[in-house]
Design an enzyme around this catalytic site. Sequence first.
Site, PDB file in Angstrom:
ATOM      1  N   SER A   1       0.801  -1.232   0.000  1.00  0.00           N
ATOM      2  CA  SER A   1       0.000   0.000   0.000  1.00  0.00           C
ATOM      3  C   SER A   1       0.831   1.278   0.000  1.00  0.00           C
ATOM      4  O   SER A   1       0.331   2.325  -0.395  1.00  0.00           O
ATOM      5  CB  SER A   1      -0.927   0.027   1.209  1.00  0.00           C
TER       6      SER A   1
ATOM      7  N   ASP B   1      -2.886   8.646   7.562  1.00  0.00           N
ATOM      8  CA  ASP B   1      -3.821   7.739   8.239  1.00  0.00           C
ATOM      9  C   ASP B   1      -3.025   6.905   9.249  1.00  0.00           C
ATOM     10  O   ASP B   1      -1.836   7.153   9.445  1.00  0.00           O
ATOM     11  CB  ASP B   1      -4.612   6.905   7.205  1.00  0.00           C
TER      12      ASP B   1
ATOM     13  N   HIS C   1      -0.008   5.254   7.033  1.00  0.00           N
ATOM     14  CA  HIS C   1       0.659   5.780   5.834  1.00  0.00           C
ATOM     15  C   HIS C   1       1.058   7.237   5.964  1.00  0.00           C
ATOM     16  O   HIS C   1       0.300   8.039   6.501  1.00  0.00           O
ATOM     17  CB  HIS C   1      -0.265   5.593   4.623  1.00  0.00           C
TER      18      HIS C   1
END
Length: 408
Positions: free
Chosen positions: A77, A368, A371
Site C-alpha cells: 500500500s 492515516d 501511511h
Amino acid sequence: MHGHYNNIYQLNIYLCGCLNSSHYIYNLISSCSSIFSSSKSMATSMALACYIVVLGISMLGLRGAEAQRAFFVFGDSLVDNGNNNYLATSARADSPPYGIDYPTGRATGRFSNGLNIPDFISQAIGASESTLPYLDPELNGERLLVGANFASAGIGILNDTGIQFVNIIRIFRQLQYWEEYQQRVSALIGPEQTQSLIEGALVLITLGGNDFVNNYYLVPYSARSRQYNLPDYVKYIISEYKKILRRLYEIGARRVLVTGTGPLGCVPAELAQRSVNGECSAELQRAAALFNPQLVQIIRELNSEIGSDVFVAVNTQQMHVDFISNPQRYGFVTSKVACCGQGRYNGIGLCTVASNLCPDRSVYAFWDPFHPSERANSLIVQQILSGTSDYMYPMNLSTILAMDSKKN
Ligand SMILES: *[C@@H]1O[C@H](CO)[C@@H](O)[C@H](O)[C@H]1NC(C)=O
Ligand SMILES: *[C@@H]1O[C@H](CO)[C@@H](O)[C@H](O)[C@H]1NC(C)=O
C-alpha cells in the site's frame, strides 16, 4: 515536464530510420502503399488511415528508443497507485477523504491525502505522468511505455501475508504481470526495443511491513509467531525476499530501489494499540531493527553476485526517524497523531468520511494510521534523490540518473 510527443521533425527522421531497422513497420508501410496503388475510390481515405496507424506506431518506437526512462513499481500500500480499486478486497483507498489533496481532489486508490512515493519519483525522473495501475483499462498503447505500477495494498513477502484482504495481487503475481506487460510492449515496439526499455528502466519495490503488521503481529499467537521466534522469522522472510529480488533481476530489472521498512512501532496505529505514554512499540521496533540491516546485507550479496550495483537500499527507517525525533524541524506539528482516523492518536480503525480529519494535512507526518502524508512522501523522495550514504546505499537516485545518462 516533457510533452507527450517530441516534435514532428524528429518524428520524420525516426520514420526514415525505422524503415531500415524495423521489418514490422516496413511491412506496414508496404501494405499502405499497395492500398494506394491498387484501388481508386476508397484509396485515399484508407491509405490515410493506414499512414496514421504507421505514424502512431513510429511514435511509440520513438519513445521506446530514446525518450524518458520507464518506471515500474512493485509492492504494498505504500506504493499502490490504485490496483486494488479493481479487486474484491477490503484493502482499498478509493473513497473520501483519501485523495483530498490530489490534483483532482478525488480518491484514486493511493493511501495518501495526495501524491505518494512513486508519484514523486516519477516527477524526479521527468516522467510525463505517474505510472498507471497495471489493472487500469487506460493503461494501453503508448501509455504502456511510461511504465506501470503493479503494487497491491495488503501484500507482503510471504504468500500468507494479508490473507484477510482476500483478493490482492501477491508479489509472485505482480512479477508475472510484469512478464505479461513485457509481451504486450513487445507486440508494440518489438523485442529489442522492449529489452532496452526494460533494462533502462527504474524499478521500485516496497515489501516487508505487512509481513509483520498483517501477519506475524496481526493477532496474538498468530500461526507464524508460533512457528518462528522473531529473529528466525526475519531470517526466513529475508531469504524469501532475496529470491524475489533475484527473480526481478532475471526478468530484466537493472536499477532497483529497495525500501526498508519504516519504524513499524511508531506508526499511529501501533501507538494506539500498544503505547502507554506515546513511546514506540518496542516489539515492532525490534522487528524493524532486525529486518532493515539484513535487507542491506542481501542487497550487498546480490550486487556482488551480479557484479553491478543493480539494487539500491533505501533507508526509509532513518528517513522516518528524522520526522519522529524532530517533527518541528520538518514543519510537522506531530508525528504521532494521524491526520485522518479516530481514537487514540487517530490510530484506531480506518480513515473514512466519518473520521476526524485535520484541517492542514501538510503539518502531519502521518495521513492515516499507517501511511505517510503527501508532504512526508515528498520529503522521503527528496532523500531518495539526494540523500547521503546513510540514507541511500550504495548511491542516491541523482547519482544513478547522472551515471545512466552518461552511458547513453
Ligand atoms: C508463493 O507462491 C508462489 C506461486 O504462487 C510460489 O512459487 C512461491 O514459492 C510461494 N512462496 C512461498 C514462500 O511459499
Ligand atoms: C547524492 O546526491 C547529491 C546531488 O544531489 C550529491 O551531491 C551527493 O554527493 C550524493 N551523495 C551520495 C552519497 O552519493
